[in-house]
Scaffold this active site. Structure first.
Site, PDB file in Angstrom:
ATOM      1  N   MET A  13      -7.051  -5.448  -2.406  1.00 42.24           N
ATOM      2  CA  MET A  13      -7.879  -4.455  -3.096  1.00 42.24           C
ATOM      3  C   MET A  13      -8.878  -5.154  -4.011  1.00 42.24           C
ATOM      4  O   MET A  13      -8.511  -5.717  -5.047  1.00 42.24           O
ATOM      5  CB  MET A  13      -6.986  -3.498  -3.884  1.00 42.24           C
ATOM      6  CG  MET A  13      -6.125  -2.620  -2.991  1.00 42.24           C
ATOM      7  SD  MET A  13      -4.895  -1.660  -3.892  1.00 42.24           S
ATOM      8  CE  MET A  13      -3.625  -2.912  -4.122  1.00 42.24           C
ATOM      9  N   GLU A  14     -10.132  -5.133  -3.611  1.00 50.47           N
ATOM     10  CA  GLU A  14     -11.193  -5.838  -4.320  1.00 50.47           C
ATOM     11  C   GLU A  14     -11.297  -5.366  -5.768  1.00 50.47           C
ATOM     12  O   GLU A  14     -11.403  -4.174  -6.048  1.00 50.47           O
ATOM     13  CB  GLU A  14     -12.528  -5.621  -3.601  1.00 50.47           C
ATOM     14  CG  GLU A  14     -13.733  -6.247  -4.264  1.00 50.47           C
ATOM     15  CD  GLU A  14     -13.728  -7.765  -4.205  1.00 50.47           C
ATOM     16  OE1 GLU A  14     -14.583  -8.384  -4.859  1.00 50.47           O
ATOM     17  OE2 GLU A  14     -12.879  -8.332  -3.482  1.00 50.47           O
ATOM     18  N   GLN A  73      -8.293 -13.699   2.869  1.00 50.42           N
ATOM     19  CA  GLN A  73      -9.103 -12.823   3.716  1.00 50.42           C
ATOM     20  C   GLN A  73     -10.561 -13.282   3.675  1.00 50.42           C
ATOM     21  O   GLN A  73     -11.094 -13.593   2.609  1.00 50.42           O
ATOM     22  CB  GLN A  73      -9.016 -11.369   3.247  1.00 50.42           C
ATOM     23  CG  GLN A  73      -9.772 -10.409   4.175  1.00 50.42           C
ATOM     24  CD  GLN A  73      -9.692  -8.967   3.712  1.00 50.42           C
ATOM     25  OE1 GLN A  73     -10.397  -8.572   2.796  1.00 50.42           O
ATOM     26  NE2 GLN A  73      -8.835  -8.172   4.357  1.00 50.42           N
ATOM     27  N   CYS A 103     -14.035  -3.083   4.902  1.00 43.30           N
ATOM     28  CA  CYS A 103     -14.567  -2.807   3.569  1.00 43.30           C
ATOM     29  C   CYS A 103     -15.684  -1.767   3.649  1.00 43.30           C
ATOM     30  O   CYS A 103     -16.677  -1.959   4.368  1.00 43.30           O
ATOM     31  CB  CYS A 103     -15.102  -4.094   2.938  1.00 43.30           C
ATOM     32  SG  CYS A 103     -15.793  -3.829   1.283  1.00 43.30           S
ATOM     33  N   LYS A 144      -8.114  -6.669   9.649  1.00 45.76           N
ATOM     34  CA  LYS A 144      -7.940  -5.352   9.027  1.00 45.76           C
ATOM     35  C   LYS A 144      -9.156  -4.504   9.360  1.00 45.76           C
ATOM     36  O   LYS A 144     -10.290  -4.914   9.123  1.00 45.76           O
ATOM     37  CB  LYS A 144      -7.763  -5.471   7.519  1.00 45.76           C
ATOM     38  CG  LYS A 144      -7.402  -4.153   6.829  1.00 45.76           C
ATOM     39  CD  LYS A 144      -7.004  -4.383   5.371  1.00 45.76           C
ATOM     40  CE  LYS A 144      -6.452  -3.098   4.751  1.00 45.76           C
ATOM     41  NZ  LYS A 144      -7.496  -2.119   4.445  1.00 45.76           N
ATOM     42  N   ASN A 204      -1.733   1.492   7.364  1.00 47.36           N
ATOM     43  CA  ASN A 204      -2.202   1.510   5.985  1.00 47.36           C
ATOM     44  C   ASN A 204      -2.912   2.832   5.701  1.00 47.36           C
ATOM     45  O   ASN A 204      -3.572   3.382   6.562  1.00 47.36           O
ATOM     46  CB  ASN A 204      -3.146   0.314   5.770  1.00 47.36           C
ATOM     47  CG  ASN A 204      -3.820   0.297   4.417  1.00 47.36           C
ATOM     48  OD1 ASN A 204      -5.041   0.196   4.330  1.00 47.36           O
ATOM     49  ND2 ASN A 204      -3.060   0.386   3.349  1.00 47.36           N
ATOM     50  N   GLY A 205      -2.752   3.307   4.464  1.00 45.27           N
ATOM     51  CA  GLY A 205      -3.472   4.502   4.035  1.00 45.27           C
ATOM     52  C   GLY A 205      -2.563   5.644   3.618  1.00 45.27           C
ATOM     53  O   GLY A 205      -1.708   6.080   4.390  1.00 45.27           O
ATOM     54  N   GLU A 206      -2.734   6.112   2.374  1.00 42.23           N
ATOM     55  CA  GLU A 206      -2.030   7.292   1.842  1.00 42.23           C
ATOM     56  C   GLU A 206      -0.511   7.160   1.844  1.00 42.23           C
ATOM     57  O   GLU A 206       0.206   8.139   2.067  1.00 42.23           O
ATOM     58  CB  GLU A 206      -2.440   8.557   2.603  1.00 42.23           C
ATOM     59  CG  GLU A 206      -3.860   8.996   2.347  1.00 42.23           C
ATOM     60  CD  GLU A 206      -4.157   9.308   0.876  1.00 42.23           C
ATOM     61  OE1 GLU A 206      -3.471  10.167   0.295  1.00 42.23           O
ATOM     62  OE2 GLU A 206      -5.070   8.678   0.312  1.00 42.23           O
ATOM     63  N   GLY A 228      -1.442  -0.159  -0.541  1.00 44.84           N
ATOM     64  CA  GLY A 228      -2.617  -0.378  -1.369  1.00 44.84           C
ATOM     65  C   GLY A 228      -2.478   0.321  -2.700  1.00 44.84           C
ATOM     66  O   GLY A 228      -1.685  -0.075  -3.554  1.00 44.84           O
TER      67      GLY A 228
END
Length: 315
Positions: A13-14, A73, A103, A144, A204-206, A228
């Site tokens: 996570m940037e 990454q 991204c 990713k 990935n996600g939620e 995340g």
């Protein structure tokens, strides 16, 4: 039917999951791997000090303080220079290499990096193929992606490009670039990929809770997930989804947050002390109502000593 989590990776996570946060979350969870924030690749080998800035773990053999392996990454669009920097990442101690094709940031996409590459699966193939051929055979190459840029119509072609180039692992964020981070996540698309391709998949996600994780692996048809924002909202989420612990109580979270505050003061980003604390509290508020009280107590404060006093005062 898959009903148990196998591997859990901490997402890159940037601006959020930096070395400090990675160390903190890995110290209380059994993560299998951390992916670093991305190293931006343009048209040359990135200097060593940039790799070390983004991943100080490289100075410790590529491990966090509790020996969780980390993987650098890379984000870029030029196959040759992506390959050159992948080699360098391995030489510096990265545990494999991860490629960012997801991204959504406008500045990144304008410079032809990240999610914009989802529009051109052939470019993705060229990048993955170049990097894979450059790496030693024993090194893992992962990628990713999102479901697509505007929609999921090219998802099968994107995954075909990645698997044809012999990547070892693939993480799919179950939303398009257009979806951003708006719920829901469309895990069933990952399920279709899982049925068709043999590559090791991470969903990935939620994923904010144990119930989310169970629903995800059922729909995505993979036992591997990447956490995340949910990992920030519930600090011990990795252990929760692995069935090792219950949700961390607020008293423990509060102590962890105070510890984080003192670590931030000692770090190289202490200038952003106030904003960094408030940033994490915005996530914690999603799982802990008490975090709202803490956020309101410090949201207007700028002085570091005043903020620390408030943190110690509110239990």
């Amino acid at each position: 039917m898959i009903n148990q989590i196998k591997k859990v990776t901490l997402a890159p996570m940037e601006g959020v999951a930096d070395e400090l946060m990675r160390n903190l979350l890995c110290s209380i969870n059994c993560y299998d791997l951390c992916i670093t924030e991305f190293v931006r690749v343009v048209d040359r080998r990135v200097p060593t000090h940039i790799f070390h800035k983004i991943s100080p773990e490289l100075k410790r053999g590529g491990f966090t303080h509790n020996n969780t392996p980390t993987r650098v990454q890379l984000l870029g669009q030029e196959p040759h220079w992506m390959a050159e920097n992948a080699i360098k990442a391995i030489e510096l101690g990265s545990h494999g290499v991860d490629l960012n094709f997801g991204c959504p940031a406008k500045t990144v996409n304008k410079s032809k990096g990240g999610a914009v590459l989802l529009k051109t699966p052939e470019t993705i193939y060229q990048i993955v193929n170049s990097v894979k051929q450059a790496l030693p055979q024993d090194q893992i190459l992962s990628a990713k992606i999102r479901l697509g840029f505007d929609d999921a119509s090219l998802l099968d072609e994107i995954v075909s490009a990645i698997t044809s180039a012999n990547a070892n692992q693939l993480t799919i964020h179950a939303r398009t670039k257009r979806d951003g981070y708006n719920p829901p996540a469309y895990w069933h698309h990952i399920g279709k990929i899982s049925e068709k391709y043999a590559i090791e998949l991470f969903a990935n996600g939620e994923i904010w809770s144990l119930s989310d994780a169970k629903k995800c692996i059922k729909e995505a048809k993979t036992a591997n997930i990447m956490l995340g924002r949910g990992a920030l909202a519930m600090p011990n989420l990795a252990n929760v989804v692995k069935g090792k612990e219950d949700k961390m109580p607020w008293s423990s979270v509060n102590k962890l947050f105070q510890h984080y505050a003192y670590l931030e003061l000692q770090g190289d980003k202490s200038f952003y002390f106030s904003s960094r604390l408030k940033q994490w509290l915005r996530y914690l508020k999603l799982q802990y109502p008490q975090a709202e009280t803490l956020f309101n107590a410090i949201k207007l404060l700028k002085n570091k000593d005043d903020i620390l006093k408030q943190l110690e005062r509110i239990e």
